[in-house]
Structure formats: C-alpha cells, structure tokens
Design a protein around this motif. Structure first.
Motif: not given
Length: 156
Positions: A65-73, A151-153
């Motif tokens: 998955f995408q994470v808000p603080r790391l991607s534009n989501v 999760a692992l980021t």
C-alpha cells in the motif's frame, strides 16, 4: 408345547434377535465419504481488500500500500505489490480493551507490532526499511473496533 420346547424356542428367538441387532448396529468398516465442499467461482484476481469489514485502513498480511506521508494519497491505499509502493502489511493484531486515549492506543500498536517487525526485518534484505503500524482512529476504538495492521515501510 412342552416347557422345554418353549425354553429352546425362546433361546433361538433371542439368539436370532441378537444377531439381527448386531448386524444392524455394527459400525460400518467403510464410513461414508464426506461431501465435497460447495463449488465456488474463482475470483479473477486476488484482492488487496481487508478480510474484515472495517471503516478505516486495515490490510491483510502481504498487501502492499501507499502511505500518505510518503506518497500523494489521502489515506493508506492498497496497490498491487508489483507496482511501486511504500509499505507492505506483515501482520494484523487486535488492541486490548481499556485504552484511554490516542497515545495509549499508539503505544499498544507499537508494542503489538514490535515482534512481527523484528521477524520481518530479519528476513528482509535490500535497503532501509522500518516497522510501522496503520493508525486506528480513536473514535473507532471507542466503538469497539480493535484490528490493526503492522507493516514495513520501504522509504524513510
């Protein structure tokens, strides 16, 4: 019929009844085979959706998955693992009852994810990763929802 004949006839009837009962009640050496499971239509592709119906982000292990603080989501969003992603779910856990506030929820989430994170990092190679958990909004916790995602980021 003499008394002796009645006794012999009674004995013969008792033996025949016992034999019939033994045949009828004797366990079958070949128990019936269980019915096959009901047929179901296979889904076209595995879905990254959660196994629980939860109104907040919750991902089953192995979901990327995408994470808000790391991607534009705006919120954590499932994506196929063969596409660029920020994180991968490694475990699910349930928070205990009785946590009073958001800091207590986050401390418990961190503690519950500590061992799955340690195990996943021991198996993982190829770049910086760190453990995280997907936040559980306090209002959902107060409504009795306890499921969290560890999760692992992949990005710092």
């Amino acid at each position: 019929m003499s008394g002796r004949q009645k006794t012999v006839l009674t004995a013969v009837v008792a033996v025949v009844l016992a034999a019939v009962a033994a045949v009828l009640l004797w366990p079958d050496p070949h128990p019936p085979v269980a019915a096959p499971p009901p047929a179901h239509s296979p889904s076209p592709a595995p879905s990254p959706s959660p196994s629980k119906e939860i109104p907040y982000p919750y991902f089953t292990p192995g979901t990327c998955f995408q994470v808000p603080r790391l991607s534009n989501v705006q919120q954590p969003t499932a994506v196929p693992c063969d596409q660029p992603h920020d994180a991968e779910s490694i475990a699910n856990a349930d928070l205990p009852d009785g946590l009073a506030d958001l800091p207590a929820i986050f401390r418990s989430m961190t503690e519950l994810c500590k061992e799955p994170t340690r195990q996943a990092l021991a198996r993982t190679t190829g770049g910086p990763r760190h453990g995280t958990s997907v936040g559980l909004p306090v209002e959902f916790y107060q409504q009795g929802m306890r499921g969290i995602t560890c999760a692992l980021t992949f990005k710092a």
